[in-house]
Design an enzyme around this catalytic site. Structure first.
Site, PDB file in Angstrom:
ATOM      1  CB  SER A 162      -0.848   0.029   1.283  1.00 27.83           C
ATOM      2  OG  SER A 162      -1.502   1.282   1.403  1.00 27.83           O
ATOM      3  CE1 TYR A 211      -4.554  -2.502   4.961  1.00 32.48           C
ATOM      4  CE2 TYR A 211      -3.550  -0.328   4.764  1.00 32.48           C
ATOM      5  CZ  TYR A 211      -4.095  -1.452   4.166  1.00 32.48           C
ATOM      6  OH  TYR A 211      -4.167  -1.528   2.791  1.00 32.48           O
TER       7      TYR A 211
HETATM    8  N1  LIG Z   1      -8.520  -0.265  -1.718  1.00 35.04           N
HETATM    9  C1  LIG Z   1      -7.482   0.446  -1.342  1.00 35.04           C
HETATM   10  O1  LIG Z   1      -7.560   1.663  -1.177  1.00 35.04           O
HETATM   11  C2  LIG Z   1      -6.145  -0.231  -1.118  1.00 35.04           C
HETATM   12  C3  LIG Z   1      -5.010   0.583  -1.014  1.00 35.04           C
HETATM   13  C4  LIG Z   1      -3.790   0.003  -0.777  1.00 35.04           C
HETATM   14  C5  LIG Z   1      -3.689  -1.382  -0.657  1.00 35.04           C
HETATM   15  N2  LIG Z   1      -4.811  -2.145  -0.761  1.00 35.04           N
HETATM   16  C6  LIG Z   1      -4.678  -3.589  -0.572  1.00 35.04           C
HETATM   17  O2  LIG Z   1      -5.296  -4.282  -1.633  1.00 35.04           O
HETATM   18  C7  LIG Z   1      -5.680  -5.575  -1.172  1.00 35.04           C
HETATM   19  C8  LIG Z   1      -7.090  -5.858  -1.655  1.00 35.04           C
HETATM   20  O3  LIG Z   1      -7.973  -4.964  -1.029  1.00 35.04           O
HETATM   21  P1  LIG Z   1      -9.261  -4.365  -1.766  1.00 35.04           P
HETATM   22  O4  LIG Z   1      -9.126  -2.905  -1.725  1.00 35.04           O
HETATM   23  O5  LIG Z   1      -9.456  -5.039  -3.051  1.00 35.04           O
HETATM   24  O6  LIG Z   1     -10.427  -4.712  -0.717  1.00 35.04           O
HETATM   25  P2  LIG Z   1     -11.438  -5.950  -0.671  1.00 35.04           P
HETATM   26  O7  LIG Z   1     -12.357  -5.918  -1.831  1.00 35.04           O
HETATM   27  O8  LIG Z   1     -12.005  -5.926   0.708  1.00 35.04           O
HETATM   28  O9  LIG Z   1     -10.486  -7.200  -0.857  1.00 35.04           O
HETATM   29  C9  LIG Z   1      -9.849  -7.869   0.190  1.00 35.04           C
HETATM   30  C10 LIG Z   1      -9.865  -9.335  -0.167  1.00 35.04           C
HETATM   31  O10 LIG Z   1      -9.106 -10.049   0.811  1.00 35.04           O
HETATM   32  C11 LIG Z   1      -9.798 -11.236   1.113  1.00 35.04           C
HETATM   33  N3  LIG Z   1      -9.470 -11.647   2.486  1.00 35.04           N
HETATM   34  C12 LIG Z   1      -9.527 -10.908   3.608  1.00 35.04           C
HETATM   35  N4  LIG Z   1      -9.219 -11.652   4.679  1.00 35.04           N
HETATM   36  C13 LIG Z   1      -8.967 -12.901   4.193  1.00 35.04           C
HETATM   37  C14 LIG Z   1      -8.613 -14.128   4.805  1.00 35.04           C
HETATM   38  N5  LIG Z   1      -8.458 -14.266   6.131  1.00 35.04           N
HETATM   39  N6  LIG Z   1      -8.432 -15.209   4.023  1.00 35.04           N
HETATM   40  C15 LIG Z   1      -8.581 -15.108   2.680  1.00 35.04           C
HETATM   41  N7  LIG Z   1      -8.916 -13.990   2.040  1.00 35.04           N
HETATM   42  C16 LIG Z   1      -9.114 -12.897   2.796  1.00 35.04           C
HETATM   43  C17 LIG Z   1     -11.273 -10.885   0.995  1.00 35.04           C
HETATM   44  O11 LIG Z   1     -12.055 -12.035   0.686  1.00 35.04           O
HETATM   45  P3  LIG Z   1     -12.970 -12.771   1.799  1.00 35.04           P
HETATM   46  O12 LIG Z   1     -13.485 -11.714   2.718  1.00 35.04           O
HETATM   47  O13 LIG Z   1     -14.013 -13.452   0.997  1.00 35.04           O
HETATM   48  O14 LIG Z   1     -12.051 -13.735   2.481  1.00 35.04           O
HETATM   49  C18 LIG Z   1     -11.281  -9.907  -0.159  1.00 35.04           C
HETATM   50  O15 LIG Z   1     -11.528 -10.563  -1.395  1.00 35.04           O
HETATM   51  C19 LIG Z   1      -5.507  -5.561   0.343  1.00 35.04           C
HETATM   52  O16 LIG Z   1      -4.309  -6.215   0.703  1.00 35.04           O
HETATM   53  C20 LIG Z   1      -5.394  -4.093   0.672  1.00 35.04           C
HETATM   54  O17 LIG Z   1      -4.655  -3.852   1.837  1.00 35.04           O
HETATM   55  C21 LIG Z   1      -6.033  -1.602  -1.002  1.00 35.04           C
END
Ligand SMILES: NC(=O)c1ccc[n+]([C@@H]2O[C@H](COP(=O)([O-])OP(=O)(O)OC[C@H]3O[C@@H](n4cnc5c(N)ncnc54)[C@H](OP(=O)(O)O)[C@@H]3O)[C@@H](O)[C@H]2O)c1
Length: 252
Positions: free
Chosen positions: A138, A151
């Site tokens: 991130s 986080y």
């Molecule tokens: N959106 C942003 O602004 C942003 C910015 C920087 C970095 N990121 C990073 O991008 C990644 C994806 O996030 P996103 O923004 O796409 O949000 P998201 O839609 O909430 O995706 C997170 C994914 O992680 C999975 N997950 C969470 N806990 C889990 C577990 N214990 N076991 C297996 N899967 C798990 C969830 O699936 P289930 O709940 O079905 O398990 C979900 O599909 C994350 O690492 C986040 O930190 C996002």
């Protein structure tokens, strides 16, 4: 990395960034395998993308990681890309006691999850002629968001682990890339349409273009100044950034 001819395993591929990148690779003809805990999301994603596969996996559970990765290697022996994408982002307040559950969940998901996933697949990846590990950190790895202190710390730690892993694998067939997203409009906190958040499709397009290079770090142009901020003078920008975010917080 090469964007075609891969067999790619993506954690958290049933929503948000994971699904966006999964679909982009799928459209390019790669074999994509997604995972996550919510079966409904996985089913919906593979139904919309015929040929994509899905496995239920909880990356906080070392036994789940071991058994699912064994099965994936057996089912898809050409597996050559691991995208450690799954993560969670709860708010916290480092000025007060932080409850054990928040600490444990965030560290186990965001940091131990990718480390354990890599450990489970590294021997297989090294046996392939050309492999890639992609870790999703991130922009907050470089400029912490103070009220997501745990986080932000896990993402900084994953950035550090990624660098060590890249060095340790330097003479192997495994390359290590990091994707450091900006604020992208997903349900990580809550999809809100906030104009400060990058739309998912815009993020995916720029990220895929940059993944096609051999850059160690993939981040969108808009956050270059934040990526470049860390250093002995980092505190002033960090404080200003957090004052702005406290005045106009992420919608929850
Ligand atoms: N959106 C942003 O602004 C942003 C910015 C920087 C970095 N990121 C990073 O991008 C990644 C994806 O996030 P996103 O923004 O796409 O949000 P998201 O839609 O909430 O995706 C997170 C994914 O992680 C999975 N997950 C969470 N806990 C889990 C577990 N214990 N076991 C297996 N899967 C798990 C969830 O699936 P289930 O709940 O079905 O398990 C979900 O599909 C994350 O690492 C986040 O930190 C996002």
């Amino acid at each position: 990395m090469k964007l075609t001819g891969n067999t790619i395993f993506i954690t958290g591929g049933g929503s948000g960034i994971g699904r966006g990148i999964a679909e982009a690779f799928h459209k390019l003809g790669n074999q994509v395998i997604i995972s996550g805990r919510r079966k409904a999301n996985l089913d919906e994603t593979i139904k919309a993308n015929p040929g994509m596969a899905a496995y239920e996996l909880d990356i906080t559970d070392p036994e789940s990681i071991k058994s699912v990765t064994r099965k994936i290697i057996a089912d898809y022996p050409a597996l050559n890309v691991l995208f450690n994408n799954a993560g969670i982002m709860p708010f916290d307040d480092a000025a007060k006691p932080i409850d054990e559950k928040t600490i444990g969940d965030v560290v186990t998901t965001n940091l131990l999850g990718p480390i354990r996933m890599t450990s489970a697949l590294i021997d297989h990846l090294k046996a392939q002629p050309s492999s890639v590990i992609i870790n999703n950190t991130s922009v907050l790895a470089y400029v912490p968001l103070a009220y997501n202190a745990v986080y932000s710390a896990t993402k900084a730690a994953l950035h550090s682990f990624t660098m060590s892993q890249r060095f340790a694998l330097r003479d192997t067939s495994v390359k290590v890339q990091e994707i450091a997203p900006p604020w992208v409009d997903t349900d990580l906190v809550k999809k809100s349409g906030d104009p400060r958040a990058m739309p998912l499709d815009v993020f995916v397009k720029e990220t895929m273009e940059k993944l096609a290079t051999d850059s160690e770090e993939i981040y969108v142009d808009a956050i270059k100044s934040l990526r470049d901020n860390p250093g002995s003078n980092e505190h002033e920008f960090f404080f200003q950034f957090n004052e702005v975010m406290v005045a106009d917080p992420i919608p929850v």
